[in-house]
Scaffold this motif. Sequence first.
Motif, PDB file in Angstrom:
ATOM      1  N   PRO A 245       0.821  -1.219   0.000  1.00 30.84           N
ATOM      2  CA  PRO A 245       0.000   0.000   0.000  1.00 30.84           C
ATOM      3  C   PRO A 245       0.848   1.260   0.000  1.00 30.84           C
ATOM      4  CG  PRO A 245      -0.024  -1.019   2.169  1.00 30.84           C
ATOM      5  CD  PRO A 245       0.674  -1.981   1.249  1.00 30.84           C
ATOM      6  N   ALA A 246       2.039   1.177   0.558  1.00 34.15           N
ATOM      7  CA  ALA A 246       2.967   2.317   0.593  1.00 34.15           C
ATOM      8  C   ALA A 246       4.308   1.804   1.080  1.00 34.15           C
ATOM      9  CB  ALA A 246       2.446   3.425   1.516  1.00 34.15           C
ATOM     10  N   GLY A 247       5.335   2.614   0.944  1.00 33.91           N
ATOM     11  CA  GLY A 247       6.659   2.229   1.404  1.00 33.91           C
ATOM     12  C   GLY A 247       7.604   3.413   1.357  1.00 33.91           C
ATOM     13  N   SER A 248       8.782   3.254   1.938  1.00 35.25           N
ATOM     14  CA  SER A 248       9.776   4.335   1.919  1.00 35.25           C
ATOM     15  C   SER A 248      11.190   3.790   1.788  1.00 35.25           C
ATOM     16  CB  SER A 248       9.659   5.201   3.181  1.00 35.25           C
ATOM     17  OG  SER A 248       9.989   4.443   4.339  1.00 35.25           O
ATOM     18  N   GLY A 250      13.835   3.799  -0.142  1.00 29.27           N
ATOM     19  CA  GLY A 250      14.432   4.486  -1.275  1.00 29.27           C
ATOM     20  C   GLY A 250      13.384   5.098  -2.197  1.00 29.27           C
ATOM     21  N   VAL A 251      13.825   5.407  -3.409  1.00 28.82           N
ATOM     22  CA  VAL A 251      12.931   5.968  -4.426  1.00 28.82           C
ATOM     23  C   VAL A 251      11.906   4.910  -4.819  1.00 28.82           C
ATOM     24  CG1 VAL A 251      12.834   6.929  -6.758  1.00 28.82           C
ATOM     25  CG2 VAL A 251      14.765   7.477  -5.255  1.00 28.82           C
ATOM     26  N   ASP A 252      10.658   5.307  -5.025  1.00 27.95           N
ATOM     27  CA  ASP A 252       9.605   4.373  -5.424  1.00 27.95           C
ATOM     28  C   ASP A 252       9.956   3.777  -6.785  1.00 27.95           C
ATOM     29  OD1 ASP A 252       7.335   3.011  -6.137  1.00 27.95           O
ATOM     30  OD2 ASP A 252       5.965   4.703  -5.924  1.00 27.95           O
ATOM     31  N   PRO A 253      10.207   2.461  -6.880  1.00 27.70           N
ATOM     32  CA  PRO A 253      10.616   1.884  -8.163  1.00 27.70           C
ATOM     33  C   PRO A 253       9.525   1.983  -9.226  1.00 27.70           C
ATOM     34  CG  PRO A 253      10.173   0.154  -6.557  1.00 27.70           C
ATOM     35  CD  PRO A 253      10.165   1.442  -5.808  1.00 27.70           C
ATOM     36  N   ASN A 254       8.245   1.990  -8.817  1.00 31.89           N
ATOM     37  CA  ASN A 254       7.178   2.117  -9.819  1.00 31.89           C
ATOM     38  C   ASN A 254       7.319   3.399 -10.623  1.00 31.89           C
ATOM     39  OD1 ASN A 254       5.721  -0.283  -9.171  1.00 31.89           O
ATOM     40  ND2 ASN A 254       4.905   0.732  -7.363  1.00 31.89           N
ATOM     41  N   ARG A 255       7.767   4.453  -9.963  1.00 33.24           N
ATOM     42  CA  ARG A 255       7.853   5.755 -10.631  1.00 33.24           C
ATOM     43  C   ARG A 255       8.958   5.811 -11.679  1.00 33.24           C
ATOM     44  NH1 ARG A 255       4.171   9.680  -8.652  1.00 33.24           N
ATOM     45  NH2 ARG A 255       2.732   8.489  -7.353  1.00 33.24           N
ATOM     46  N   LEU A 256       9.866   4.848 -11.673  1.00 30.54           N
ATOM     47  CA  LEU A 256      10.884   4.825 -12.726  1.00 30.54           C
ATOM     48  C   LEU A 256      10.238   4.518 -14.073  1.00 30.54           C
ATOM     49  CD1 LEU A 256      13.884   4.917 -13.568  1.00 30.54           C
ATOM     50  CD2 LEU A 256      13.985   2.460 -13.106  1.00 30.54           C
TER      51      LEU A 256
END
Length: 542
Positions: A245-248, A250-256
């Motif tokens: 549902p959420a995480g932190s 590092g950088v969100d890999p989905n957004r790559l």
Amino acid sequence: MHNKTRNPTGWGFVEDAMSPAERKALIPMAGALFGGQLPEAVAAPTAADISLPPSRLPIPESLAHVLTDDHDARVLHARGRSYPDLVALRRTTLTEAPDVVATPDSEQALLDILDWCARSKAAVIPFGGGSSVVGGVNAEGMGAFDGVVTLSLQAMDQIHDIDQRAATVHAGAGILGPALESAVKAQGLAVRHFPQSYFHSSLGGWVATRGAGHFSTQHAKIEDRVQALRVVLPDGRIAETQRLPAGSVGVDPNRLWCGSEGALGVITSVWLRCVREPQHRVGCGVAFDDFPSALEAARMLLQSGIYPTQLRILDPYEHMISRLMAGRSAKGALMVLAFESAGAPVDGLLQAAQDIAAEHGGRVQQGGDSDGTGDWKNTFFRQPYLRDAMLDHAGVVDTFETAVLWSQLPDAYHGIRQRVLDALQRECGGGAVTCRVTHAYSDGCCLYFGFFAPGRRDALATQWQAIRDAAAEAVTAFGGTASHHHAMGRMHRGYARDELPEAFIDALHGARSRLDPEGRMNPGLLPEPMRATMPAPTGSSA
């Protein structure tokens, strides 16, 4: 899979093109917009009318079941559906086109195709529904490669899983909007993501372009609804992000990969957040004397913490056109409001929204012919077909969108609109500009402009380019983004520098060099870095 025929030289499906009755009604409306009579129509060519260069890539027998160099398939996948794409198709000769169209039906088939492309030194263009209006899927400028392969994902359209408790669906990237919505509805869920290309755009395409949909004030952009992704990389690896549902970490890999437009790999499946099927729905139209009053009402509405499922605002010109297409007249601006809920009545929210609108001069419409919301909703999915029909009459017709802060409004609206009007006058001797708010947030909104002008058949592309350049310069001058949801593509690549930091562009190229060292995935898409080489680390003797 859909059972309609994709139009090889126009928008959408052949069966959904404007009917003779619609075209007959179009002529007086367009004549009024252009200040005179329209020239006689010249129909778009068929695929058979279009000349292509011969394919340079021999198809191996082992992949013959997923590869084709069929003429019609190459034409269909040669261009997206931007105005200059349609103009290029009407010239009937394309000097650049995919040599081969690949249609994998599994990840293994996709891996085999990418391996063959690497050995053939071919560029690869991932292709969803083909509705790009920014040049994102065009087989152009790839002369450094020995061939171009367009990779259609539409056979990878399976529903893999529906998680009712988490309200998510896992589906193949090639699934089209209606099929996805139908599948989750059977499980009591809904996607409720309706871009104008809904009927012929794909889930993977939505994600790869960071698209936005029609019912999306609370869930505006598709990237906010992506729970996880599966991506095939050109080096044969498969990247799968974790469902959370959420995480932190590092950088969100989905957004790559959200917004990567195929330049960093091929999205093969998506875990998408859905909503419960709405059981309570209310809505209305609210009339305003002018657009700025409606904008101010929307700002106060959202900043009060009231988020309609749908919030659209038509300026007086957009409102007029939607009513003219229905054979009626209109004055002033129109706000379209709708609230939905799966578990609680929403009448109170609608009333609160109406009260705020009334404080800014809004007047609730009573429905029927007096309520322009029905006319606008009926024309929303038809508008790109209207563009095709007007192009038959040598019209220069297109849209562009941006997003600006509330503090920049209404100056940005007036300023951008006037600059485009000036460009229409210079290039075409006049024309019309419309605008609507398509998506709104607590800090700003998306302004979606349309322009209409009489063109010259021998100069349509250059007239369009001059107008679009003026629009892009105006958007930049008033602090807007080059694209709110149409993606970057090749059309906005040059303007990306106005809003992407140089360090971020360097980082994108760094990621590409690791994932795709040969740069074969949709080459020419990413903006070039300012510096040819990365700087040496501080203290280095290099």
